[in-house]
Design a protein around this motif. Sequence first.
Motif, PDB file in Angstrom:
ATOM      1  N   GLY A 112      31.992  27.011  35.971  1.00 16.61           N
ATOM      2  CA  GLY A 112      31.456  26.157  37.036  1.00 16.61           C
ATOM      3  C   GLY A 112      30.751  24.905  36.546  1.00 16.61           C
ATOM      4  O   GLY A 112      30.291  24.095  37.361  1.00 16.61           O
ATOM      5  N   GLY A 113      30.631  24.728  35.223  1.00 12.49           N
ATOM      6  CA  GLY A 113      30.044  23.495  34.705  1.00 12.49           C
ATOM      7  C   GLY A 113      28.636  23.638  34.156  1.00 12.49           C
ATOM      8  O   GLY A 113      28.024  22.651  33.731  1.00 12.49           O
ATOM      9  N   MET A 114      28.077  24.872  34.167  1.00 10.88           N
ATOM     10  CA  MET A 114      26.773  25.088  33.505  1.00 10.88           C
ATOM     11  C   MET A 114      27.081  25.376  32.031  1.00 10.88           C
ATOM     12  O   MET A 114      27.348  26.508  31.649  1.00 10.88           O
ATOM     13  CB  MET A 114      26.011  26.242  34.166  1.00 10.88           C
ATOM     14  N   ASP A 115      27.083  24.309  31.226  1.00  9.00           N
ATOM     15  CA  ASP A 115      27.634  24.406  29.871  1.00  9.00           C
ATOM     16  C   ASP A 115      26.816  25.270  28.914  1.00  9.00           C
ATOM     17  O   ASP A 115      27.347  25.775  27.923  1.00  9.00           O
ATOM     18  CB  ASP A 115      27.785  23.006  29.264  1.00  9.00           C
ATOM     19  N   ARG A 116      25.512  25.408  29.164  1.00  3.90           N
ATOM     20  CA  ARG A 116      24.668  26.214  28.277  1.00  3.90           C
ATOM     21  C   ARG A 116      23.781  27.121  29.134  1.00  3.90           C
ATOM     22  O   ARG A 116      22.846  26.639  29.769  1.00  3.90           O
ATOM     23  CB  ARG A 116      23.805  25.317  27.379  1.00  3.90           C
ATOM     24  N   VAL A 117      24.095  28.406  29.147  1.00  2.00           N
ATOM     25  CA  VAL A 117      23.336  29.348  29.977  1.00  2.00           C
ATOM     26  C   VAL A 117      22.924  30.561  29.133  1.00  2.00           C
ATOM     27  O   VAL A 117      23.607  30.921  28.182  1.00  2.00           O
ATOM     28  CB  VAL A 117      24.141  29.845  31.207  1.00  2.00           C
ATOM     29  N   TYR A 118      21.792  31.149  29.513  1.00  2.00           N
ATOM     30  CA  TYR A 118      21.401  32.399  28.851  1.00  2.00           C
ATOM     31  C   TYR A 118      20.674  33.292  29.850  1.00  2.00           C
ATOM     32  O   TYR A 118      20.150  32.827  30.865  1.00  2.00           O
ATOM     33  CB  TYR A 118      20.531  32.146  27.618  1.00  2.00           C
ATOM     34  N   GLU A 119      20.659  34.596  29.511  1.00  2.00           N
ATOM     35  CA  GLU A 119      19.939  35.573  30.330  1.00  2.00           C
ATOM     36  C   GLU A 119      19.286  36.594  29.405  1.00  2.00           C
ATOM     37  O   GLU A 119      19.929  37.123  28.500  1.00  2.00           O
ATOM     38  CB  GLU A 119      20.879  36.281  31.309  1.00  2.00           C
ATOM     39  N   ILE A 120      18.007  36.838  29.641  1.00  2.00           N
ATOM     40  CA  ILE A 120      17.290  37.913  28.939  1.00  2.00           C
ATOM     41  C   ILE A 120      17.029  38.996  29.984  1.00  2.00           C
ATOM     42  O   ILE A 120      16.389  38.728  30.994  1.00  2.00           O
ATOM     43  CB  ILE A 120      15.960  37.412  28.348  1.00  2.00           C
ATOM     44  N   GLY A 121      17.567  40.180  29.775  1.00  2.00           N
ATOM     45  CA  GLY A 121      17.400  41.208  30.812  1.00  2.00           C
ATOM     46  C   GLY A 121      17.884  42.578  30.386  1.00  2.00           C
ATOM     47  O   GLY A 121      18.349  42.794  29.274  1.00  2.00           O
ATOM     48  N   ARG A 122      17.749  43.506  31.328  1.00  2.00           N
ATOM     49  CA  ARG A 122      18.075  44.909  31.094  1.00  2.00           C
ATOM     50  C   ARG A 122      19.579  45.162  31.250  1.00  2.00           C
ATOM     51  O   ARG A 122      20.215  44.652  32.165  1.00  2.00           O
ATOM     52  CB  ARG A 122      17.362  45.781  32.128  1.00  2.00           C
ATOM     53  N   GLN A 123      20.100  46.019  30.361  1.00  2.00           N
ATOM     54  CA  GLN A 123      21.459  46.551  30.492  1.00  2.00           C
ATOM     55  C   GLN A 123      21.335  48.077  30.589  1.00  2.00           C
ATOM     56  O   GLN A 123      20.339  48.648  30.133  1.00  2.00           O
ATOM     57  CB  GLN A 123      22.335  46.183  29.292  1.00  2.00           C
ATOM     58  N   PHE A 124      22.354  48.715  31.164  1.00  2.00           N
ATOM     59  CA  PHE A 124      22.303  50.159  31.412  1.00  2.00           C
ATOM     60  C   PHE A 124      23.602  50.793  30.909  1.00  2.00           C
ATOM     61  O   PHE A 124      24.689  50.422  31.360  1.00  2.00           O
ATOM     62  CB  PHE A 124      22.144  50.438  32.909  1.00  2.00           C
ATOM     63  N   ARG A 125      23.493  51.732  29.993  1.00  2.00           N
ATOM     64  CA  ARG A 125      24.686  52.409  29.471  1.00  2.00           C
ATOM     65  C   ARG A 125      24.449  53.915  29.468  1.00  2.00           C
ATOM     66  O   ARG A 125      23.455  54.393  28.925  1.00  2.00           O
ATOM     67  CB  ARG A 125      25.017  51.890  28.062  1.00  2.00           C
ATOM     68  N   ASN A 126      25.372  54.620  30.111  1.00  2.00           N
ATOM     69  CA  ASN A 126      25.210  56.057  30.349  1.00  2.00           C
ATOM     70  C   ASN A 126      25.678  56.841  29.124  1.00  2.00           C
ATOM     71  O   ASN A 126      26.684  57.544  29.158  1.00  2.00           O
ATOM     72  CB  ASN A 126      26.016  56.438  31.598  1.00  2.00           C
ATOM     73  N   GLU A 127      24.929  56.668  28.039  1.00  2.00           N
ATOM     74  CA  GLU A 127      25.329  57.250  26.762  1.00  2.00           C
ATOM     75  C   GLU A 127      24.162  58.002  26.148  1.00  2.00           C
ATOM     76  O   GLU A 127      23.120  58.163  26.772  1.00  2.00           O
ATOM     77  CB  GLU A 127      25.835  56.119  25.836  1.00  2.00           C
ATOM     78  N   GLY A 128      24.307  58.437  24.912  1.00  2.00           N
ATOM     79  CA  GLY A 128      23.314  59.295  24.271  1.00  2.00           C
ATOM     80  C   GLY A 128      21.971  58.618  24.042  1.00  2.00           C
ATOM     81  O   GLY A 128      21.868  57.394  23.986  1.00  2.00           O
ATOM     82  N   ILE A 129      20.930  59.456  23.913  1.00  2.00           N
ATOM     83  CA  ILE A 129      19.586  58.991  23.563  1.00  2.00           C
ATOM     84  C   ILE A 129      19.333  59.440  22.128  1.00  2.00           C
ATOM     85  O   ILE A 129      19.463  60.618  21.813  1.00  2.00           O
ATOM     86  CB  ILE A 129      18.525  59.612  24.502  1.00  2.00           C
ATOM     87  N   ASP A 130      18.999  58.491  21.255  1.00  2.00           N
ATOM     88  CA  ASP A 130      18.644  58.863  19.886  1.00  2.00           C
ATOM     89  C   ASP A 130      17.628  57.868  19.349  1.00  2.00           C
ATOM     90  O   ASP A 130      17.005  57.129  20.118  1.00  2.00           O
ATOM     91  CB  ASP A 130      19.896  58.985  18.989  1.00  2.00           C
ATOM     92  N   MET A 131      17.461  57.826  18.045  1.00  2.00           N
ATOM     93  CA  MET A 131      16.417  56.988  17.436  1.00  2.00           C
ATOM     94  C   MET A 131      16.630  55.494  17.684  1.00  2.00           C
ATOM     95  O   MET A 131      15.681  54.718  17.625  1.00  2.00           O
ATOM     96  CB  MET A 131      16.364  57.240  15.925  1.00  2.00           C
ATOM     97  N   THR A 132      17.887  55.076  17.936  1.00  2.00           N
ATOM     98  CA  THR A 132      18.134  53.635  18.134  1.00  2.00           C
ATOM     99  C   THR A 132      18.815  53.333  19.471  1.00  2.00           C
ATOM    100  O   THR A 132      19.214  52.193  19.707  1.00  2.00           O
ATOM    101  CB  THR A 132      19.003  53.061  16.992  1.00  2.00           C
ATOM    102  N   HIS A 133      18.992  54.341  20.318  1.00  2.00           N
ATOM    103  CA  HIS A 133      19.660  54.118  21.612  1.00  2.00           C
ATOM    104  C   HIS A 133      18.804  54.649  22.764  1.00  2.00           C
ATOM    105  O   HIS A 133      18.292  55.767  22.696  1.00  2.00           O
ATOM    106  CB  HIS A 133      21.023  54.823  21.656  1.00  2.00           C
ATOM    107  N   ASN A 134      18.686  53.839  23.807  1.00  2.00           N
ATOM    108  CA  ASN A 134      18.035  54.234  25.051  1.00  2.00           C
ATOM    109  C   ASN A 134      18.985  53.841  26.184  1.00  2.00           C
ATOM    110  O   ASN A 134      19.653  52.809  26.084  1.00  2.00           O
ATOM    111  CB  ASN A 134      16.693  53.499  25.199  1.00  2.00           C
ATOM    112  N   PRO A 135      19.071  54.632  27.268  1.00  2.00           N
ATOM    113  CA  PRO A 135      20.040  54.307  28.336  1.00  2.00           C
ATOM    114  C   PRO A 135      19.841  52.918  28.941  1.00  2.00           C
ATOM    115  O   PRO A 135      20.801  52.294  29.379  1.00  2.00           O
ATOM    116  CB  PRO A 135      19.805  55.391  29.390  1.00  2.00           C
ATOM    117  N   GLU A 136      18.599  52.441  29.014  1.00  2.00           N
ATOM    118  CA  GLU A 136      18.388  51.051  29.439  1.00  2.00           C
ATOM    119  C   GLU A 136      17.715  50.308  28.301  1.00  2.00           C
ATOM    120  O   GLU A 136      16.837  50.843  27.630  1.00  2.00           O
ATOM    121  CB  GLU A 136      17.581  50.960  30.734  1.00  2.00           C
ATOM    122  N   PHE A 137      18.176  49.101  28.058  1.00  2.00           N
ATOM    123  CA  PHE A 137      17.684  48.345  26.911  1.00  2.00           C
ATOM    124  C   PHE A 137      17.767  46.858  27.248  1.00  2.00           C
ATOM    125  O   PHE A 137      18.384  46.462  28.239  1.00  2.00           O
ATOM    126  CB  PHE A 137      18.507  48.676  25.661  1.00  2.00           C
TER     127      PHE A 137
END
Length: 610
Positions: free
Chosen positions: A330-355
């Motif tokens: 659409g013409g927004m040549d430089r965009v960024y987003e800082i936010g939460r993602q959700f993945r329905n996977e295992g929980i361990d020392m380096t993984h959390n379902p939302e990050f």
Amino acid sequence: GNRSSQRLPRTHPATPPSDTMADGAEVSLPKEYPEFPGEPMSKSEYKKRLKLASNEKAKAEKDAAKAEKAAAAPKKEAAAGAANNEEADEEELDPTQYTANRINKVLARKAAGENPYPHKFHVDTQLPDFVTKFAGIEDGVVMEDTMIAVAGRLMSKRASGTKLFFYDLRQNGVKVQVMADARNATQYDFDKINNSTRRGDIVGIRGYPGKSKRGELSIFPCHLEVLTPCLRMLPGFSGLKDQETRYRKRYLDLIMNPEVHDIFKTRSNIIRYVRKYLDDQDFTEVETPMMNMIPGGATARPFITHHNDLDMRLYMRIAPELFLKELVVGGMDRVYEIGRQFRNEGIDMTHNPEFTTCEYYMAYADYEDLMKMTEELISQMVFKLKGSFKIMYHADGPDEPPTEIDFTPPFKRLSFIADLEKTLDIKIPSPLESPETNQFLKDTCKRLKVECAHPQSTARLLDKLVGDYLEVQCVNPGFICDTPQIMSPLAKYHRNLPNMTERFELFVNKRELCNAYTELNDPIVQRERFQEQVAAKADGDDECMFMDETFCEALEYGLPPTGGWGLGIDRLTMLLTDTANIKEVLLFPAMKPEEQGGAAAMAAAAAPAP
């Protein structure tokens, strides 16, 4: 089957009692003990009664000693002594009794027309500023021409006679001593307030800055009031170390462990630094939907939810990628987003379902440009926050020797297939999509004892081998570049290497930190790649992507040559705070329910017999 279905019929009353159950376990029958004549009881009841009697005797002796001491004390100290005794008695209560006692005190104050929870207390100085501003005062000097107002939580209380109390006041991770001296108490009832304060209370203080004769920076209150009473007993002075409690009750963790504040300040500073770096390069920060009809932008298992009004299944987002690329269309040549993602996977020392991630998209850039930006952003951030390009990280836990990680640019570069072949001394057949290649990789994994769960697709086998043999070479930051097309459905083909893409992943301490590529902007090829993903999903790989027709249509309007980049904020915070568990850098990490074991056992017990 269910134990209840195996019960025997009730025996006739004439049947003699037995001290053995049907399954052979011995039962303790009631009997008389010499300490409690005429009272038959079980062995466990006998032990309980003995313990109770012992406790009562010890308390009686202690009370007698206190009474003797109080009788010997001068009359003028009687009132203060009573207050101190009351406080000492409270410390011996169990937590439930202590809370009940504190609630009764609050109710009594309300009944007397007092307000135990005032609406406002004017604070003009934060404790960190207080320490900075007044650190240079000479020992034994009190600045009676300077009045300051501070507030915080009382973490300890010590009486020195009846006219001097010492407190440790904590706020924003900083601790300052309070010397409540009756001679300075011109604006409050000294005895009433100081005898009613308890460890954990939140107080407001107006007073003078100064230093004790021993050189301790202190506040000398003219006015002291409790703003919020703490109704629960804080953990003892040994602190709160139990991990489970710390993660479940983060508020208590923050109260008891000031160093935890520092972790989350560093996290905030990392996000602030990334945001400033991108803002300075004319990027626009945007927000995209958290719930989508199709979970796109990454290969991961999604969480599923339901929209009642639309009667429609929705997916929590696994990445914002496709939306951000539509904005570049659409013409927004430089965009960024800082936010939460959700993945329905295992929980361990380096993984959390939302990050938390940061993703940016930059028109007219390719993966070479992004590699330079990554080196600059990460190395300069480490230098700014840590004062050096080198950090020490306890990768194997706090009790093992630390590893030095050197963020000095430029970072090492490894080529995915070429360096895998070089490391393992093999030649992977081409094309990668062929059955021969799949069989070769299965045989290689078997020979090297590398385990790969089903389905054993070529992409998954390659991912496992690279994880075990290339990623481990990246303790210091290293780029693993030129990922195969079959593993990168959204990346553009490599200009010079057939079957590869212009993609890199940054690994630090053997863990992925960034993922970036020159974006695929050919809608015809993109549609084919989606169809390959759908076929793999049908074969049982539930982490593969869905077909996203909306995104393909957007590409048909034209996406300029674009570079896209993603960073894992949580893992970077772990590195820069020297923590090995992702739960340490998430204020409220995902936890199993506390009663899960009990609930499961109850459910199993209630299940009907087969």
